[in-house]
Design a protein around this motif. Structure first.
Motif, PDB file in Angstrom:
ATOM      1  N   ARG A 159       0.856  -1.191   0.000  1.00 34.81           N
ATOM      2  CA  ARG A 159       0.000   0.000   0.000  1.00 34.81           C
ATOM      3  C   ARG A 159       0.889   1.237   0.000  1.00 34.81           C
ATOM      4  O   ARG A 159       1.885   1.311   0.724  1.00 34.81           O
ATOM      5  CB  ARG A 159      -0.900   0.019   1.231  1.00 34.81           C
ATOM      6  CG  ARG A 159      -2.113  -0.882   1.109  1.00 34.81           C
ATOM      7  CD  ARG A 159      -3.108  -0.697   2.254  1.00 34.81           C
ATOM      8  NE  ARG A 159      -3.388   0.705   2.519  1.00 34.81           N
ATOM      9  CZ  ARG A 159      -3.257   1.275   3.720  1.00 34.81           C
ATOM     10  NH1 ARG A 159      -2.887   0.582   4.772  1.00 34.81           N
ATOM     11  NH2 ARG A 159      -3.530   2.553   3.889  1.00 34.81           N
ATOM     12  N   TYR A 160       0.521   2.209  -0.789  1.00 32.73           N
ATOM     13  CA  TYR A 160       1.288   3.456  -0.878  1.00 32.73           C
ATOM     14  C   TYR A 160       1.448   4.102   0.492  1.00 32.73           C
ATOM     15  O   TYR A 160       2.539   4.539   0.858  1.00 32.73           O
ATOM     16  CB  TYR A 160       0.608   4.420  -1.863  1.00 32.73           C
ATOM     17  CG  TYR A 160       1.304   5.748  -1.963  1.00 32.73           C
ATOM     18  CD1 TYR A 160       2.472   5.880  -2.700  1.00 32.73           C
ATOM     19  CD2 TYR A 160       0.803   6.866  -1.308  1.00 32.73           C
ATOM     20  CE1 TYR A 160       3.122   7.098  -2.779  1.00 32.73           C
ATOM     21  CE2 TYR A 160       1.443   8.087  -1.395  1.00 32.73           C
ATOM     22  CZ  TYR A 160       2.602   8.203  -2.124  1.00 32.73           C
ATOM     23  OH  TYR A 160       3.242   9.408  -2.198  1.00 32.73           O
ATOM     24  N   GLN A 161       0.371   4.131   1.276  1.00 36.19           N
ATOM     25  CA  GLN A 161       0.436   4.775   2.585  1.00 36.19           C
ATOM     26  C   GLN A 161       1.411   4.045   3.510  1.00 36.19           C
ATOM     27  O   GLN A 161       2.155   4.681   4.255  1.00 36.19           O
ATOM     28  CB  GLN A 161      -0.954   4.847   3.234  1.00 36.19           C
ATOM     29  CG  GLN A 161      -0.975   5.681   4.503  1.00 36.19           C
ATOM     30  CD  GLN A 161      -0.541   7.124   4.263  1.00 36.19           C
ATOM     31  OE1 GLN A 161      -1.078   7.805   3.399  1.00 36.19           O
ATOM     32  NE2 GLN A 161       0.451   7.588   5.003  1.00 36.19           N
ATOM     33  N   ASP A 162       1.433   2.707   3.461  1.00 30.59           N
ATOM     34  CA  ASP A 162       2.392   1.946   4.274  1.00 30.59           C
ATOM     35  C   ASP A 162       3.824   2.280   3.867  1.00 30.59           C
ATOM     36  O   ASP A 162       4.714   2.408   4.715  1.00 30.59           O
ATOM     37  CB  ASP A 162       2.151   0.441   4.138  1.00 30.59           C
ATOM     38  CG  ASP A 162       0.852  -0.009   4.785  1.00 30.59           C
ATOM     39  OD1 ASP A 162       0.349   0.700   5.690  1.00 30.59           O
ATOM     40  OD2 ASP A 162       0.336  -1.072   4.386  1.00 30.59           O
ATOM     41  N   LEU A 163       4.050   2.432   2.571  1.00 28.28           N
ATOM     42  CA  LEU A 163       5.381   2.771   2.080  1.00 28.28           C
ATOM     43  C   LEU A 163       5.793   4.166   2.556  1.00 28.28           C
ATOM     44  O   LEU A 163       6.925   4.374   3.002  1.00 28.28           O
ATOM     45  CB  LEU A 163       5.405   2.700   0.555  1.00 28.28           C
ATOM     46  CG  LEU A 163       6.774   2.775  -0.089  1.00 28.28           C
ATOM     47  CD1 LEU A 163       7.585   1.531   0.223  1.00 28.28           C
ATOM     48  CD2 LEU A 163       6.640   2.957  -1.591  1.00 28.28           C
ATOM     49  N   MET A 164       4.851   5.102   2.502  1.00 24.38           N
ATOM     50  CA  MET A 164       5.161   6.464   2.950  1.00 24.38           C
ATOM     51  C   MET A 164       5.375   6.521   4.464  1.00 24.38           C
ATOM     52  O   MET A 164       6.234   7.258   4.943  1.00 24.38           O
ATOM     53  CB  MET A 164       4.046   7.434   2.543  1.00 24.38           C
ATOM     54  CG  MET A 164       3.988   7.700   1.050  1.00 24.38           C
ATOM     55  SD  MET A 164       5.479   8.455   0.370  1.00 24.38           S
ATOM     56  CE  MET A 164       6.353   7.051  -0.287  1.00 24.38           C
ATOM     57  N   ASP A 165       4.612   5.730   5.220  1.00 21.47           N
ATOM     58  CA  ASP A 165       4.824   5.659   6.671  1.00 21.47           C
ATOM     59  C   ASP A 165       6.228   5.150   6.974  1.00 21.47           C
ATOM     60  O   ASP A 165       6.929   5.686   7.837  1.00 21.47           O
ATOM     61  CB  ASP A 165       3.785   4.749   7.334  1.00 21.47           C
ATOM     62  CG  ASP A 165       2.380   5.338   7.314  1.00 21.47           C
ATOM     63  OD1 ASP A 165       2.233   6.557   7.046  1.00 21.47           O
ATOM     64  OD2 ASP A 165       1.422   4.574   7.560  1.00 21.47           O
ATOM     65  N   TYR A 166       6.655   4.110   6.253  1.00 21.16           N
ATOM     66  CA  TYR A 166       8.000   3.563   6.426  1.00 21.16           C
ATOM     67  C   TYR A 166       9.046   4.626   6.074  1.00 21.16           C
ATOM     68  O   TYR A 166      10.005   4.852   6.806  1.00 21.16           O
ATOM     69  CB  TYR A 166       8.198   2.320   5.554  1.00 21.16           C
ATOM     70  CG  TYR A 166       9.625   1.858   5.508  1.00 21.16           C
ATOM     71  CD1 TYR A 166      10.158   1.093   6.538  1.00 21.16           C
ATOM     72  CD2 TYR A 166      10.463   2.208   4.453  1.00 21.16           C
ATOM     73  CE1 TYR A 166      11.486   0.687   6.520  1.00 21.16           C
ATOM     74  CE2 TYR A 166      11.785   1.814   4.422  1.00 21.16           C
ATOM     75  CZ  TYR A 166      12.291   1.053   5.459  1.00 21.16           C
ATOM     76  OH  TYR A 166      13.610   0.669   5.437  1.00 21.16           O
ATOM     77  N   LYS A 167       8.853   5.307   4.940  1.00 19.44           N
ATOM     78  CA  LYS A 167       9.801   6.319   4.488  1.00 19.44           C
ATOM     79  C   LYS A 167       9.911   7.460   5.498  1.00 19.44           C
ATOM     80  O   LYS A 167      11.015   7.925   5.797  1.00 19.44           O
ATOM     81  CB  LYS A 167       9.378   6.852   3.116  1.00 19.44           C
ATOM     82  CG  LYS A 167      10.375   7.788   2.468  1.00 19.44           C
ATOM     83  CD  LYS A 167       9.915   8.174   1.087  1.00 19.44           C
ATOM     84  CE  LYS A 167      10.826   9.065   0.320  1.00 19.44           C
ATOM     85  NZ  LYS A 167      11.731   9.909   1.002  1.00 19.44           N
ATOM     86  N   MET A 168       8.784   7.900   6.049  1.00 14.14           N
ATOM     87  CA  MET A 168       8.822   8.981   7.045  1.00 14.14           C
ATOM     88  C   MET A 168       9.546   8.537   8.309  1.00 14.14           C
ATOM     89  O   MET A 168      10.302   9.306   8.904  1.00 14.14           O
ATOM     90  CB  MET A 168       7.406   9.467   7.367  1.00 14.14           C
ATOM     91  CG  MET A 168       6.814  10.327   6.270  1.00 14.14           C
ATOM     92  SD  MET A 168       5.283  11.180   6.721  1.00 14.14           S
ATOM     93  CE  MET A 168       4.186   9.826   7.007  1.00 14.14           C
TER      94      MET A 168
END
Length: 152
Positions: A119-128
């Motif tokens: 999921r895009y949001q999971d990827l962005m959470d990881y990146k943040m």
């Protein structure tokens, strides 16, 4: 317009136009209201007033700013599911490295058949989270540098 055209870098003319448009929209962007009126001119010269959500107009200004810097832009819905290659490209890592991260549970994912999806949001959470840890480590290094070498 083909997929290749959508992912191509903007031309010098497009960069110049995007810079000007971004400045114009930003100058008139009213963040107080939910919508804003804008005029669009048709090829026949007729103007059409349309109401556009302020968030969308702000996003358009951001897109134009990126194009004005010569960057290609791709819009991904927050709830989108990405392939491992797309996710790897966003993190700027190899696909095999990303797959190892998924298998180690660093980023949530699920399988569709035998293919992994992120999921895009999971990827962005990881990146943040990674960016926050990196920033914290840099702050700590900077503090240590100032403590032990005050001339810096």
């Amino acid at each position: 317009m083909t997929i290749k055209d959508k992912l191509a870098l903007p031309t010098a003319e497009e960069v110049a136009i995007a810079q000007e448009c971004s400045r114009e929209i930003s100058a008139y962007l009213e963040t107080g209201g939910e919508t804003q009126q804008i005029d669009i001119s048709a090829r026949d010269g007729k103007k059409h007033a349309i109401s556009i959500p302020t968030r969308a107009l702000s996003l358009l200004a951001d897109i134009l700013a990126q194009l004005g810097q010569g960057n290609a832009v791709k819009i991904i819905p927050i709830h989108a599911e990405l392939t491992t290659q797309e996710a790897a490209d966003i993190l700027n890592v190899s696909r095999p490295y990303l797959v190892r991260m998924l298998e180690q549970g660093e980023i949530p994912h699920h399988k569709v058949g035998r293919h992994r999806r992120v999921r895009y949001q999971d990827l962005m959470d990881y990146k943040m989270a990674v960016d926050a840890r990196r920033s914290s480590a840099l702050d700590e290094l900077s503090a240590l540098s100032q403590k032990y070498d005050p001339e810096y």
